[in-house]
Scaffold this motif. Structure first.
Motif, PDB file in Angstrom:
ATOM      1  N   VAL A 139      17.053  68.330 -85.421  1.00 27.68           N
ATOM      2  CA  VAL A 139      17.804  69.385 -83.814  1.00 27.68           C
ATOM      3  C   VAL A 139      17.243  70.573 -83.904  1.00 27.68           C
ATOM      4  O   VAL A 139      16.981  71.134 -84.828  1.00 27.68           O
ATOM      5  N   VAL A 140      17.927  71.226 -82.795  1.00 27.09           N
ATOM      6  CA  VAL A 140      16.919  72.206 -81.890  1.00 27.09           C
ATOM      7  C   VAL A 140      18.127  72.979 -80.775  1.00 27.09           C
ATOM      8  O   VAL A 140      18.297  72.362 -80.522  1.00 27.09           O
ATOM      9  N   LEU A 141      18.417  73.963 -81.428  1.00 29.67           N
ATOM     10  CA  LEU A 141      18.845  75.030 -80.485  1.00 29.67           C
ATOM     11  C   LEU A 141      18.090  75.260 -79.446  1.00 29.67           C
ATOM     12  O   LEU A 141      17.347  76.810 -80.554  1.00 29.67           O
ATOM     13  N   ARG A 142      17.572  76.053 -78.370  1.00 25.58           N
ATOM     14  CA  ARG A 142      17.622  76.735 -77.376  1.00 25.58           C
ATOM     15  C   ARG A 142      18.578  77.064 -76.760  1.00 25.58           C
ATOM     16  O   ARG A 142      19.652  77.047 -76.077  1.00 25.58           O
ATOM     17  N   VAL A 143      18.264  78.844 -76.646  1.00 24.66           N
ATOM     18  CA  VAL A 143      19.129  79.498 -76.008  1.00 24.66           C
ATOM     19  C   VAL A 143      18.407  80.665 -75.323  1.00 24.66           C
ATOM     20  O   VAL A 143      17.588  81.188 -75.610  1.00 24.66           O
ATOM     21  N   ALA A 144      18.372  81.068 -73.684  1.00 22.34           N
ATOM     22  CA  ALA A 144      17.795  81.303 -72.981  1.00 22.34           C
ATOM     23  C   ALA A 144      19.106  82.593 -72.213  1.00 22.34           C
ATOM     24  O   ALA A 144      19.736  82.237 -71.814  1.00 22.34           O
TER      25      ALA A 144
ATOM     26  N   GLU B  74      16.099  87.785 -73.386  1.00 18.04           N
ATOM     27  CA  GLU B  74      16.271  87.046 -74.491  1.00 18.04           C
ATOM     28  C   GLU B  74      16.489  85.401 -74.930  1.00 18.04           C
ATOM     29  O   GLU B  74      17.081  85.468 -73.893  1.00 18.04           O
ATOM     30  N   ALA B  75      15.793  84.956 -75.158  1.00 19.69           N
ATOM     31  CA  ALA B  75      15.322  83.693 -75.849  1.00 19.69           C
ATOM     32  C   ALA B  75      15.261  83.686 -77.012  1.00 19.69           C
ATOM     33  O   ALA B  75      14.515  84.197 -78.157  1.00 19.69           O
ATOM     34  N   PHE B  76      15.793  82.067 -77.834  1.00 18.04           N
ATOM     35  CA  PHE B  76      15.358  81.505 -79.230  1.00 18.04           C
ATOM     36  C   PHE B  76      15.514  80.429 -79.340  1.00 18.04           C
ATOM     37  O   PHE B  76      15.986  79.871 -78.566  1.00 18.04           O
ATOM     38  N   GLU B  77      14.712  79.700 -80.217  1.00 22.24           N
ATOM     39  CA  GLU B  77      14.953  78.637 -80.715  1.00 22.24           C
ATOM     40  C   GLU B  77      14.596  78.732 -82.275  1.00 22.24           C
ATOM     41  O   GLU B  77      13.720  79.190 -83.123  1.00 22.24           O
ATOM     42  N   LEU B  78      15.873  77.769 -82.622  1.00 22.69           N
ATOM     43  CA  LEU B  78      16.018  78.266 -83.862  1.00 22.69           C
ATOM     44  C   LEU B  78      16.110  75.647 -84.495  1.00 22.69           C
ATOM     45  O   LEU B  78      17.327  75.336 -83.205  1.00 22.69           O
TER      46      LEU B  78
END
Length: 69
Positions: free
Chosen positions: A29-34, A40-44
């Motif tokens: 399961v991946v969380l993507r935020v932009a 700012e953008a990241f993926e966890l």
């Protein structure tokens, strides 16, 4: 988006897009935020039992994960 990647949830507000994704083959399961305003953008990668928590509060979740590393 590939056929392996399934969107579980998506929301956006004030230029911030949050997506919760699931890899069908691997089960991750991946969380993507932009954030369009700040760039700012990241993926966890997220533990499945924490997925909705991370989706609802992505910046708090990201800071707690990054602070623990």
């Amino acid at each position: 988006m590939t056929k392996d990647l399934i969107e579980l949830a998506e929301r956006s507000r004030d230029g911030v897009e949050v997506r919760l994704l699931w890899h069908r083959n691997g089960g991750e399961v991946v969380l993507r935020v932009a954030d369009d305003k700040t760039g700012e953008a990241f993926e966890l990668q997220i533990a499945p039992e924490r997925a909705m928590d991370a989706f609802r509060h992505p910046f708090v979740y990201a800071s707690s994960v990054r602070g623990a590393a």
